[in-house]
Write a protein that holds these residues in place. Structure first.
Motif, PDB file in Angstrom:
ATOM      1  N   HIS A 122       0.865  -1.191   0.000  1.00 23.87           N
ATOM      2  CA  HIS A 122       0.000   0.000   0.000  1.00 23.87           C
ATOM      3  C   HIS A 122       0.896   1.234   0.000  1.00 23.87           C
ATOM      4  N   PRO A 123       0.497   2.293  -0.712  1.00 22.59           N
ATOM      5  CA  PRO A 123       1.263   3.540  -0.620  1.00 22.59           C
ATOM      6  C   PRO A 123       1.228   4.083   0.806  1.00 22.59           C
ATOM      7  N   VAL A 124       2.266   4.814   1.149  1.00 26.76           N
ATOM      8  CA  VAL A 124       2.319   5.516   2.443  1.00 26.76           C
ATOM      9  C   VAL A 124       2.136   6.999   2.167  1.00 26.76           C
ATOM     10  N   TRP A 125       1.218   7.619   2.931  1.00 32.30           N
ATOM     11  CA  TRP A 125       0.873   9.022   2.726  1.00 32.30           C
ATOM     12  C   TRP A 125       1.321   9.844   3.930  1.00 32.30           C
ATOM     13  N   PRO A 126       1.605  11.136   3.719  1.00 32.38           N
ATOM     14  CA  PRO A 126       1.874  12.005   4.880  1.00 32.38           C
ATOM     15  C   PRO A 126       0.730  11.895   5.888  1.00 32.38           C
ATOM     16  N   GLY A 127       1.077  11.739   7.148  1.00 30.89           N
ATOM     17  CA  GLY A 127       0.089  11.551   8.206  1.00 30.89           C
ATOM     18  C   GLY A 127      -0.068  10.106   8.628  1.00 30.89           C
ATOM     19  N   ASP A 128       0.432   9.156   7.818  1.00 29.70           N
ATOM     20  CA  ASP A 128       0.369   7.744   8.207  1.00 29.70           C
ATOM     21  C   ASP A 128       1.351   7.466   9.344  1.00 29.70           C
ATOM     22  N   THR A 129       0.951   6.558  10.228  1.00 30.82           N
ATOM     23  CA  THR A 129       1.816   6.110  11.322  1.00 30.82           C
ATOM     24  C   THR A 129       2.252   4.683  11.048  1.00 30.82           C
ATOM     25  N   LEU A 130       3.556   4.458  11.009  1.00 30.74           N
ATOM     26  CA  LEU A 130       4.092   3.134  10.708  1.00 30.74           C
ATOM     27  C   LEU A 130       4.695   2.493  11.959  1.00 30.74           C
ATOM     28  N   ARG A 131       4.508   1.188  12.058  1.00 29.59           N
ATOM     29  CA  ARG A 131       5.154   0.383  13.092  1.00 29.59           C
ATOM     30  C   ARG A 131       5.643  -0.900  12.440  1.00 29.59           C
ATOM     31  N   SER A 132       6.486  -1.635  13.151  1.00 24.84           N
ATOM     32  CA  SER A 132       7.119  -2.818  12.575  1.00 24.84           C
ATOM     33  C   SER A 132       7.051  -4.003  13.518  1.00 24.84           C
ATOM     34  N   GLN A 133       6.995  -5.187  12.946  1.00 29.33           N
ATOM     35  CA  GLN A 133       7.171  -6.417  13.717  1.00 29.33           C
ATOM     36  C   GLN A 133       7.889  -7.440  12.845  1.00 29.33           C
ATOM     37  N   SER A 134       8.650  -8.314  13.483  1.00 27.47           N
ATOM     38  CA  SER A 134       9.454  -9.296  12.766  1.00 27.47           C
ATOM     39  C   SER A 134       9.270 -10.685  13.350  1.00 27.47           C
ATOM     40  N   GLU A 135       9.319 -11.687  12.484  1.00 29.73           N
ATOM     41  CA  GLU A 135       9.290 -13.085  12.900  1.00 29.73           C
ATOM     42  C   GLU A 135      10.631 -13.725  12.554  1.00 29.73           C
ATOM     43  N   VAL A 136      11.218 -14.412  13.506  1.00 25.54           N
ATOM     44  CA  VAL A 136      12.473 -15.129  13.263  1.00 25.54           C
ATOM     45  C   VAL A 136      12.155 -16.397  12.477  1.00 25.54           C
ATOM     46  N   VAL A 156      14.932 -12.958   9.383  1.00 28.59           N
ATOM     47  CA  VAL A 156      13.654 -12.450   9.891  1.00 28.59           C
ATOM     48  C   VAL A 156      12.771 -12.010   8.724  1.00 28.59           C
ATOM     49  N   ARG A 157      11.474 -12.178   8.916  1.00 29.50           N
ATOM     50  CA  ARG A 157      10.494 -11.594   8.004  1.00 29.50           C
ATOM     51  C   ARG A 157       9.859 -10.412   8.732  1.00 29.50           C
ATOM     52  N   THR A 158      10.053  -9.225   8.175  1.00 27.50           N
ATOM     53  CA  THR A 158       9.585  -8.003   8.806  1.00 27.50           C
ATOM     54  C   THR A 158       8.364  -7.465   8.072  1.00 27.50           C
ATOM     55  N   ARG A 159       7.403  -6.989   8.844  1.00 25.91           N
ATOM     56  CA  ARG A 159       6.202  -6.360   8.282  1.00 25.91           C
ATOM     57  C   ARG A 159       6.090  -4.945   8.831  1.00 25.91           C
ATOM     58  N   VAL A 189      -0.774  -3.949   6.145  1.00 26.22           N
ATOM     59  CA  VAL A 189       0.647  -4.165   5.879  1.00 26.22           C
ATOM     60  C   VAL A 189       1.022  -3.324   4.662  1.00 26.22           C
ATOM     61  N   VAL A 190       1.884  -2.347   4.846  1.00 20.91           N
ATOM     62  CA  VAL A 190       2.296  -1.492   3.734  1.00 20.91           C
ATOM     63  C   VAL A 190       3.545  -2.043   3.049  1.00 20.91           C
ATOM     64  N   LEU A 191       4.308  -2.849   3.775  1.00 23.80           N
ATOM     65  CA  LEU A 191       5.570  -3.366   3.256  1.00 23.80           C
ATOM     66  C   LEU A 191       5.955  -4.596   4.055  1.00 23.80           C
ATOM     67  N   ASP A 192       6.446  -5.627   3.380  1.00 22.05           N
ATOM     68  CA  ASP A 192       7.066  -6.750   4.088  1.00 22.05           C
ATOM     69  C   ASP A 192       8.245  -7.262   3.284  1.00 22.05           C
ATOM     70  N   TYR A 193       9.211  -7.837   3.986  1.00 26.05           N
ATOM     71  CA  TYR A 193      10.431  -8.323   3.341  1.00 26.05           C
ATOM     72  C   TYR A 193      11.146  -9.275   4.295  1.00 26.05           C
ATOM     73  N   VAL A 194      12.052 -10.053   3.729  1.00 26.33           N
ATOM     74  CA  VAL A 194      12.941 -10.916   4.508  1.00 26.33           C
ATOM     75  C   VAL A 194      14.337 -10.318   4.448  1.00 26.33           C
ATOM     76  N   ARG A 195      15.012 -10.325   5.579  1.00 28.28           N
ATOM     77  CA  ARG A 195      16.443  -9.984   5.557  1.00 28.28           C
ATOM     78  C   ARG A 195      17.189 -10.917   6.485  1.00 28.28           C
ATOM     79  N   TRP A 196      18.486 -11.042   6.257  1.00 28.51           N
ATOM     80  CA  TRP A 196      19.306 -11.871   7.133  1.00 28.51           C
ATOM     81  C   TRP A 196      20.554 -11.092   7.517  1.00 28.51           C
ATOM     82  N   VAL A 197      20.931 -11.279   8.783  1.00 26.91           N
ATOM     83  CA  VAL A 197      21.930 -10.448   9.441  1.00 26.91           C
ATOM     84  C   VAL A 197      22.921 -11.339  10.179  1.00 26.91           C
ATOM     85  N   MET A 198      24.189 -10.991  10.092  1.00 24.98           N
ATOM     86  CA  MET A 198      25.199 -11.687  10.894  1.00 24.98           C
ATOM     87  C   MET A 198      25.311 -10.973  12.237  1.00 24.98           C
ATOM     88  N   VAL A 199      25.061 -11.721  13.326  1.00 17.77           N
ATOM     89  CA  VAL A 199      25.016 -11.140  14.667  1.00 17.77           C
ATOM     90  C   VAL A 199      26.054 -11.821  15.561  1.00 17.77           C
TER      91      VAL A 199
END
Length: 343
Positions: free
Chosen positions: A95-109, A125-128, A136-146
């Motif tokens: 979904h497009p994001v417009w001025p005034g929208d409030t975004l938050r995030s959550q991730s699943e391992v 992690v899969r982040t939404r 859900v305006v955006l979701d993606y998978v990323r992987w990180v070396m920790v």
């Protein structure tokens, strides 16, 4: 202890869902700062009138503003103690994001694999990113070396998720109402349309931008990205702050305007790798390769799949990997994405 040192590799559990703080309401201020930090000038993001001529109510926020905002929320929980952000896959802007929208995030391992040195591991992690109505305006998978904190802890059973190599054209989401039938090429800046690009074509975007420490620090703070390697010069043995990979993405995307001015909305992130580190003083240049094309059901709207490559200094023209299959040392970014373009 009231302070938070951040998570280490052994602190993650497969299937765990992490709700990230802090929600953020976006405004025209983020758009203005984004366009100040990067030479960003795609017309659909820049002009309400142009966007209305394309069937939208107004100009949406740049898609990478949404990405940076959602990504930044995840850093304290996912990559505060990261050695490196390794890659992306299966990203979709829903979904497009417009001025005034409030975004938050959550991730699943969705995956864990300790490295052979026993000092670190890779977290998948899969982040939404969700807006104020729960869409859900955006979701993606990323992987990180920790890093590991306790080197004596046994490794978890390795789980590496199977990820799609690309988002299928049929799974691309075109914003409701988008219509390029009366697209104004003169105002957009170039006359090249979807049909003018050939598979395998490579485009040198010509221009370059030298990365400044102050601009990078402003950008990293703007996206509330608290990763230590970006802020703390004592965190690396060489005493240098690592430039946030998303900063390089936005620089390269903005540079791609010269040759791809009509690749307007980003709708999918197929794959991505930060091939080599970027530091203040490096000059970033970019080139693109056309990987695929597809029509959409929206009037006058085509989809184009592009490989966007950022290189530092005067990287060899269109060079990506050496004979050993590894990225050349001057390559900073290898990003595979879908964008929408007038037919």
């Amino acid at each position: 202890m009231k302070t938070n040192p951040g998570r280490f590799f052994e602190d993650y559990r497969l299937g765990e869902v992490i709700v990230h703080a802090v929600p953020r309401t976006l405004s025209g201020g983020e758009r203005a700062l984004y366009h100040a930090l990067y030479p960003a000038r795609h017309a659909l993001y820049s002009s309400d009138e142009f966007a209305r001529g394309c069937g939208l109510a107004a100009a949406p926020m740049d898609d990478l503003i949404a990405f940076h905002t959602v990504f930044g929320k995840t850093v304290p929980d996912i990559s505060l103690n990261a050695v490196a952000n390794l890659g992306y896959a299966e990203g979709r802007w829903r979904h497009p994001v417009w001025p005034g929208d409030t975004l938050r995030s959550q991730s699943e391992v969705i995956g864990l694999k300790e490295n052979s040195n026993g000092k670190s591991g890779v977290v998948y992690v899969r982040t939404r990113g969700l807006n104020q109505t729960g869409e859900v305006v955006l979701d993606y998978v990323r992987w990180v070396m920790v890093r590991k904190r306790n080197l004596d802890l046994p490794a978890p059973a390795p789980v590496v998720p199977e990820l799609k190599k690309s988002v299928a054209p049929g799974d691309l989401i075109v914003p409701e109402g988008l219509d390029f039938s009366n697209y104004d090429f003169a105002l957009a800046g170039e006359g090249h349309r979807w049909g003018d690009y050939a598979l395998g074509e490579k485009i040198d975007h010509v221009d370059g931008v030298t990365v400044e420490e102050a601009e990078h620090m402003l950008a990293t703070r703007l996206w509330q990205n608290t990763a230590k390697v970006h802020f703390d010069a004592t965190n690396r043995e060489d005493g240098r702050r690592l430039i946030y990979g998303g900063h390089v993405i936005s620089l390269a995307r903005a540079l791609s305007f010269n040759g791809l001015a009509n690749a307007q909305l980003i709708v999918a992130l197929n794959a991505g790798a930060h091939a080599n580190p970027c530091f203040s003083g490096d000059t970033v240049r970019a080139w693109s390769e056309v990987l695929d094309k597809a029509e959409t059901a929206a009037p006058g709207v085509g989809a184009i799949r592009l490989r966007l490559v950022a290189v530092k200094q005067g990287g060899a023209e269109f060079a990506l990997k050496g004979a050993d299959g590894k990225y050349l040392p001057e390559v900073l970014l290898d990003l595979d994405y879908w964008a929408l373009m007038p037919l």
